[in-house]
Write a protein that holds these residues in place. Structure first.
Motif, PDB file in Angstrom:
ATOM      1  N   THR A  12       0.845  -1.197   0.000  1.00  0.00           N
ATOM      2  CA  THR A  12       0.000   0.000   0.000  1.00  0.00           C
ATOM      3  C   THR A  12       0.880   1.247   0.000  1.00  0.00           C
ATOM      4  N   ALA A  13       0.556   2.189  -0.883  1.00  0.00           N
ATOM      5  CA  ALA A  13       1.356   3.409  -0.998  1.00  0.00           C
ATOM      6  C   ALA A  13       0.553   4.488  -1.722  1.00  0.00           C
ATOM      7  N   THR A  58      -2.287  12.371  -7.307  1.00  0.00           N
ATOM      8  CA  THR A  58      -1.637  11.310  -6.545  1.00  0.00           C
ATOM      9  C   THR A  58      -2.749  10.371  -6.098  1.00  0.00           C
ATOM     10  N   PHE A  59      -2.596   9.108  -6.420  1.00  0.00           N
ATOM     11  CA  PHE A  59      -3.571   8.100  -5.982  1.00  0.00           C
ATOM     12  C   PHE A  59      -3.199   7.720  -4.553  1.00  0.00           C
ATOM     13  N   ASN A  60      -3.996   8.140  -3.576  1.00  0.00           N
ATOM     14  CA  ASN A  60      -3.682   7.939  -2.163  1.00  0.00           C
ATOM     15  C   ASN A  60      -4.095   6.565  -1.671  1.00  0.00           C
ATOM     16  N   SER A  61      -3.248   5.983  -0.839  1.00  0.00           N
ATOM     17  CA  SER A  61      -3.504   4.683  -0.194  1.00  0.00           C
ATOM     18  C   SER A  61      -3.899   3.613  -1.196  1.00  0.00           C
ATOM     19  N   LEU A  62      -3.188   3.546  -2.301  1.00  0.00           N
ATOM     20  CA  LEU A  62      -3.440   2.529  -3.310  1.00  0.00           C
ATOM     21  C   LEU A  62      -2.949   1.188  -2.771  1.00  0.00           C
ATOM     22  N   PRO A  63      -3.796   0.169  -2.737  1.00  0.00           N
ATOM     23  CA  PRO A  63      -3.374  -1.104  -2.158  1.00  0.00           C
ATOM     24  C   PRO A  63      -2.350  -1.823  -3.023  1.00  0.00           C
ATOM     25  N   GLY A  64      -1.531  -2.628  -2.387  1.00  0.00           N
ATOM     26  CA  GLY A  64      -0.576  -3.451  -3.124  1.00  0.00           C
ATOM     27  C   GLY A  64      -1.321  -4.384  -4.064  1.00  0.00           C
ATOM     28  N   GLY A  65      -0.657  -4.767  -5.155  1.00  0.00           N
ATOM     29  CA  GLY A  65      -1.271  -5.657  -6.128  1.00  0.00           C
ATOM     30  C   GLY A  65      -1.272  -5.059  -7.518  1.00  0.00           C
ATOM     31  N   SER A  66      -2.040  -5.670  -8.413  1.00  0.00           N
ATOM     32  CA  SER A  66      -2.086  -5.270  -9.814  1.00  0.00           C
ATOM     33  C   SER A  66      -3.061  -4.118 -10.055  1.00  0.00           C
ATOM     34  N   THR A  86       5.291   7.091  -9.413  1.00  0.00           N
ATOM     35  CA  THR A  86       6.246   6.997  -8.325  1.00  0.00           C
ATOM     36  C   THR A  86       5.510   6.644  -7.034  1.00  0.00           C
ATOM     37  N   ALA A  87       5.951   5.585  -6.363  1.00  0.00           N
ATOM     38  CA  ALA A  87       5.314   5.134  -5.121  1.00  0.00           C
ATOM     39  C   ALA A  87       6.001   5.742  -3.904  1.00  0.00           C
ATOM     40  N   SER A  88       5.204   6.103  -2.911  1.00  0.00           N
ATOM     41  CA  SER A  88       5.760   6.651  -1.674  1.00  0.00           C
ATOM     42  C   SER A  88       6.407   5.576  -0.815  1.00  0.00           C
ATOM     43  N   ALA A  89       6.088   4.321  -1.077  1.00  0.00           N
ATOM     44  CA  ALA A  89       6.679   3.189  -0.346  1.00  0.00           C
ATOM     45  C   ALA A  89       6.675   1.974  -1.249  1.00  0.00           C
ATOM     46  N   GLY A  90       7.580   1.061  -1.003  1.00  0.00           N
ATOM     47  CA  GLY A  90       7.621  -0.157  -1.801  1.00  0.00           C
ATOM     48  C   GLY A  90       8.118   0.101  -3.213  1.00  0.00           C
TER      49      GLY A  90
END
Length: 94
Positions: A12-13, A58-66, A86-90
């Motif tokens: 999630t990022a 910015t897409f906020n709190s986008l869950p991990g995955g496809s 660009t992801a804020s994490a991961g």
């Protein structure tokens, strides 16, 4: 024209969406975009003409995955050169 970018987010990022585009008319040139199954959002050029870098969202709190980002150009002359996510994490993988 329409382009699609499929990518996988490792966790999630917040994902920043940046594009480089030429919007020659500087008035009505625009793109539509949507992420996954969401609705289309219009990004209008209000800043000027020629090649520039734009940050539609910015897409906020986008869950991990496809995920799939779709971009649709209006008929009025806008040209797309580059898209950067660009992801804020991961990490982001294509």
């Amino acid at each position: 024209g329409r382009v699609e970018f499929s990518f996988t987010l490792s966790q999630t990022a917040n994902v920043r969406f940046v594009l480089q585009a030429n919007m020659p008319n500087a008035v009505d040139d625009s793109f539509y975009y949507k992420l996954d199954g969401g609705s289309w959002t219009t990004y209008n050029n209000v800043f000027g003409s020629g090649w520039r870098t734009y940050t539609p969202t910015t897409f906020n709190s986008l869950p991990g995955g496809s995920h799939t980002l779709r971009i649709l150009r209006r008929e009025d002359g806008a040209n797309l050169d580059r898209v950067v996510l660009t992801a804020s994490a991961g990490t982001i993988a294509r």
